[in-house]
Design an enzyme around this catalytic site. Structure first.
Site, PDB file in Angstrom:
ATOM      1  N   ASP A 680     -18.243  29.034 -42.202  1.00 42.85           N
ATOM      2  CA  ASP A 680     -17.738  30.054 -43.114  1.00 42.85           C
ATOM      3  C   ASP A 680     -18.066  31.460 -42.611  1.00 42.85           C
ATOM      4  O   ASP A 680     -19.140  31.712 -42.061  1.00 42.85           O
ATOM      5  CB  ASP A 680     -18.363  29.840 -44.500  1.00 42.85           C
ATOM      6  N   GLU A 705     -14.235  30.234 -39.391  1.00 42.37           N
ATOM      7  CA  GLU A 705     -13.330  31.046 -40.202  1.00 42.37           C
ATOM      8  C   GLU A 705     -13.507  32.507 -39.793  1.00 42.37           C
ATOM      9  O   GLU A 705     -14.288  33.247 -40.376  1.00 42.37           O
ATOM     10  CB  GLU A 705     -13.639  30.869 -41.700  1.00 42.37           C
ATOM     11  N   ASP A 788      -8.744  29.406 -50.271  1.00 46.92           N
ATOM     12  CA  ASP A 788      -8.736  30.846 -50.541  1.00 46.92           C
ATOM     13  C   ASP A 788      -7.317  31.372 -50.725  1.00 46.92           C
ATOM     14  O   ASP A 788      -7.034  32.124 -51.653  1.00 46.92           O
ATOM     15  CB  ASP A 788      -9.400  31.603 -49.387  1.00 46.92           C
TER      16      ASP A 788
END
Length: 901
Positions: A680, A705, A788
């Protein structure tokens, strides 16, 4: 005027990563002939060309006799130009003004910068009922043109050159309209220089402009002194309406005759103007050229040194007589003005050139001297050397000595003698050896003989070595190659179970399923629910699944982790997680854990009431938090990436932090059975730390990410997104290629192409796919939606009803495709399953070749590995039959896929 100093938030580590460089206009050589050799991202190396006629150099008297030497460039046995890279400190101002718009009741916040550059305002708002310091995005009508949302907490708006600024002036500004009756309490911002990657803040914290009564205990407010001032330069004077100060507001609150709205506005807003100092480090590129010849009469070495460095330049030099390169002082004569330094070296001030910028020096050295050693000093304590070592010039025409100098010719290190900063890594120390190794390996795998005789496993073993070397050398190759291209592996025969290609990147045949959405935590039993679908996920053709964050978290979704070793979350218990992973392994699906390494929520407050003391098994204190996180009073080093505003940003430069995180990842691998990681918010810390973590935990597959904003002009996406995908590739390269990254570039371009019916966007200027998949496909994890962007958050939702066009693209193209849970278990399931089946039976993999056959306004078409053809868009396309015949395999809304027969 405020005396607050703004400092860069980020000081980028140069360990293997090259940031964009500015083209220097500080100095240009005037009278000498020179050529520029351009390399990627603004790097400029100057290569001096000798004059066509012999260049006469007259040395001053040495001792009692005058020596006159003719330096003829035609008989030199050594000449080399070394790049010199250093930084120039320039000072400017940040301007902040709040005043009323003309003929309007609204107010206008203007933020300006007095230095040239590509400035970005990274900003957000705080609402009146907000608790704490977390940012929120402003309403849409408040965002200036060209603004780009950053996830759900900020906006980035480029500063534009002020309209009345003359050419050469450096005043850039952005204007934000503010309604006085809104519920916004403050505007928060930091200033980002996109050319250097540095962030600038106020007193070590975010800039804050309060739109309501200013709290007395917050000394970080901009515009604390209301009043009347002058806006410098082209912006002219402020309004001649005298703005009332805070004192007068409080006195007049009860004045008769004023409406309630006027009273409210006067009590909340007051105009102001403030200037704050800004110090910027600008990379500067110069060079030094050294030429050596033999004097035909005395056989001495005549060394001529010239540089385009501005100002006084001192050469700190000596000679050596053996391969150990030990410094010693040569016998006289020495150039005029030479002084002895601590009986170990000499110092000579170079002579300024007449009628030209720059300086030079001539050195006469005995014939028995092996080499000339030197470093350069500019200003008071700035020293320029070669990769942290001394420059070495061989005083012999032997080929081996001449070759030895080439290893130091690509880069120059800048050091402060008093600071002892980290040394910059050379771009070329190992270039020749790596290139030769790669060439030999490529020749080996591509030779006709080896294609016929070597096993698939042997070829993939060779490919693994190529990839490791390529990852190590990638930053070097960028100086001569604009893109990184991968060739497909030539297969001698089909194999059912491809072996692993390289650590962290799987076999190349993976198809990833995201196994959750934004609402999955709400049932409290997600692990049990997903376990019931494990066999279905496997039967659909997925080989790997990404599970949600497992750790105890402040937020129920798991992205605000607290005690890392507590795996009882809103998704289920640790035992349920183990059962789920075991079930997926039974159906031959590997499992990725979602790990949040950038930030961590504290469990205790410090003496100032700030949450920065951690609990649980990893009971870190505030040394584990970066010093430039503006909200949590960290005592660590400065961040190596972007700050996440909502939680303490972890300082990965700390040895104890890295040790603990590596142990935690290894524990997760062993205790839970994870096969790899989804990482992340990797923009928050240097990719080299990721490399460290992955080498310790040895995942089968890893993906980061790296979410970055694409380039827009007037709210329309630019066609060329090379800079965007380059930043993602830079991060992958920093990990040494041990991880892939989500191909945000491809997602964004697919959005624009499909939504605007501009399918020509799907081919870059070189006819390649325009995302990361076009440059480094084995590290590109392609996707169209995730928790998201889609689900109930919907921050960047794919064009509605057109999702299958996106999946027809990513499931037929190279890269590793990822499918979102909401789409897997929807009415799209059968179409997605058909595309996965087609991909698997045609053995399309992450390195498959792509031939784009059409990219026009209403249609895009491509052929992969000469096995699969596809088209998306309403326009017409049919693959041409020649040596192959094509049969239509799949067809849906504005997409078709064919197989070769």
């Amino acid at each position: 005027m405020s005396t607050v100093i703004t400092e860069p938030l980020l000081h980028h580590d140069l360990r293997g990563i090259r940031r964009s460089r500015l083209k220097s206009s500080i100095f240009r050589p005037a009278s000498m002939s020179f050529s520029r050799q351009f390399r990627c991202h603004g790097r400029i190396f100057y290569s001096f060309k000798p004059p066509r006629k012999p260049f006469i150099v007259r040395a001053s008297s040495f001792g009692s006799a005058a020596i006159v030497e003719t330096f003829d460039f035609t008989d030199v046995f050594f000449r080399e130009t070394f790049p010199l890279r250093w930084t120039e400190t320039v000072e400017g101002r940040i301007f902040v003004r709040l005043d009323k718009e003309k003929n309007d009741q609204n107010w206008q916040l203007t933020v300006g910068c007095g230095l040239p550059g590509k400035w970005i305002l990274h900003w957000g708002v705080s609402y009146i009922d907000d608790v704490g310091s977390e940012w929120d995005q402003p309403p849409a009508d408040m965002r200036p043109p060209g603004s780009v949302p950053i996830k759900d907490y900020a906006i980035e708006t480029p500063l534009e050159k002020a309209p009345s600024t003359t050419e050469g002036d450096g005043l850039y500004e952005v204007k934000i309209s503010v309604k006085p009756d809104s519920t916004i309490a403050a505007i928060n911002f930091v200033l980002k220089d996109e050319e250097t990657g540095a962030w600038y803040q106020h007193k070590g914290r975010d800039f804050k402009v309060a739109l309501i009564d200013r709290p007395h205990d917050d000394n970080n407010i901009i515009g604390g002194q209301k009043g009347f001032g002058i806006w410098p330069g082209a912006l002219g004077q402020l309004s001649n309406i005298l703005l009332k100060g805070e004192a007068s507001h409080s006195k007049e609150e009860g004045t008769d005759g004023a409406s309630s709205n006027e009273k409210q506005e006067d009590s909340c807003l007051g105009g102001f103007y403030e200037e704050l100092p800004l110090v910027k480090q600008i990379p500067v590129h110069n060079s030094v050229c050294v030429s050596v010849r033999k004097c035909p009469t005395t056989a001495k070495n005549i060394l001529y040194l010239e540089t385009d460095l501005p100002g006084d330049v001192i050469v700190h030099w000596g000679v050596c007589r053996d391969d150990a390169k030990n410094w010693e002082i040569p016998v006289a004569p020495h150039p005029p003005g030479t002084t002895i330094f601590k009986r170990k070296a000499l110092r000579t001030l170079l002579k300024q050139k007449e009628g030209a910028k720059g300086c030079s020096g001539l050195f006469t050295l005995d014939k028995d001297i092996l080499g000339f050693l030197f470093v350069l000093r500019i200003k008071e304590n700035t020293w320029l050397n070669s990769m942290g070592n001394d420059f070495f010039v061989p005083l012999s025409n032997s080929s081996n000595l001449v070759q030895s100098i080439k290893d130091q010719s690509e880069t120059t290190h800048i050091s402060e003698k008093t600071d002892g900063e980290n040394e910059e890594v050379s771009d070329s120390v190992y270039t020749d050896g790596i290139i030769n190794e790669i060439r030999n390996l490529v020749s080996d795998i591509s030779s006709e003989k080896n294609r016929n005789t070597k096993t698939k496993e042997a070829q993939e073993s060779i490919l693994q070595e190529i990839e490791k070397l390529a990852a190590e050398a990638y930053s070097i190759f960028r100086s001569s190659m604009q893109t990184f291209l991968e060739e497909a592996v030539s297969e001698s025969k089909a194999v059912d179970s491809p072996s692993k290609v390289s650590s962290g990147t799987g076999s190349g045949y993976e198809i990833l399923c995201q196994g959750f959405n934004w609402e999955s935590n709400k049932s409290g039993r997600w692990y049990k629910e997903l376990k019931e679908k494990a066999e279905e996920v496997s039967s659909l053709g997925f080989s790997i699944i990404w599970l949600p964050p497992p750790t105890e978290s402040v937020s129920p979704e798991g992205y605000m982790p607290k005690d890392l070793y507590n795996l009882n979350s809103r998704y289920g218990t640790i035992e349920e997680l183990k059962d789920l992973v075991k079930k997926f392994h039974e159906v031959n699906v590997k499992v990725l854990g979602d790990v949040v390494l950038n930030h961590r929520c504290a469990q205790y407050k410090n003496q100032n009431g700030v949450w920065n003391i951690f609990g649980g098994r990893l009971n870190w204190d505030d040394r584990a938090i970066v010093a430039d996180d503006p909200h949590f009073q960290g005592r660590g080093n400065k961040s190596s990436g972007d700050n996440f505003h909502a939680a303490p940003n972890i300082d990965h430069s700390q040895d104890f932090v890295r040790k603990d995180l590596k142990e935690w990842l290894c524990w997760l691998r062993k205790e839970i059975g994870y096969d790899g990681w989804r990482l992340d918010f990797v923009r928050g810390f240097w990719g080299g730390y990721v490399k460290d973590y992955l080498e310790a935990s040895e995942p089968y597959f890893a993906v980061g990410e790296f979410w970055d904003s694409l380039s827009y002009s007037y709210s329309v996406m630019d066609h060329n997104q090379d800079a965007h995908r380059q930043r993602i590739i830079d991060w992958i390269n920093a990990t040494n290629g041990t991880a892939g990254a989500f191909d945000v570039t491809t997602k964004g371009i697919l959005h624009s192409a499909i939504e605007r019916r501009e399918y020509w966007r799907l081919s870059d200027e070189k006819g390649k796919p325009p995302g990361v998949v076009g440059w480094w496909p084995s590290r590109a994890v392609t996707f169209i939606e995730n928790h998201d962007t889609g689900s109930t958050q919907g921050h960047w939702r794919f064009p509605g009803g057109k999702e299958m066009q996106g999946y027809a693209y990513i499931l037929t193209h190279p890269g590793t495709p990822a499918v979102f849970y909401d789409h897997v278990f929807s009415h799209y399931q059968s179409e997605i399953a058909s595309l996965i089946s087609l991909r698997n039976r045609n053995k399309i993999h992450c390195r498959s070749t792509v031939k784009i056959t059409k990219a026009e306004k209403d249609v895009y078409a491509a052929i992969m590995d000469d096995k699969v053809a596809m088209k998306i868009g309403p326009g017409y396309y049919e693959p041409q039959s020649g040596s192959q015949r094509w049969s239509l395999a799949l067809e849906g809304s504005n997409y078709k896929v064919w197989e070769a027969t």
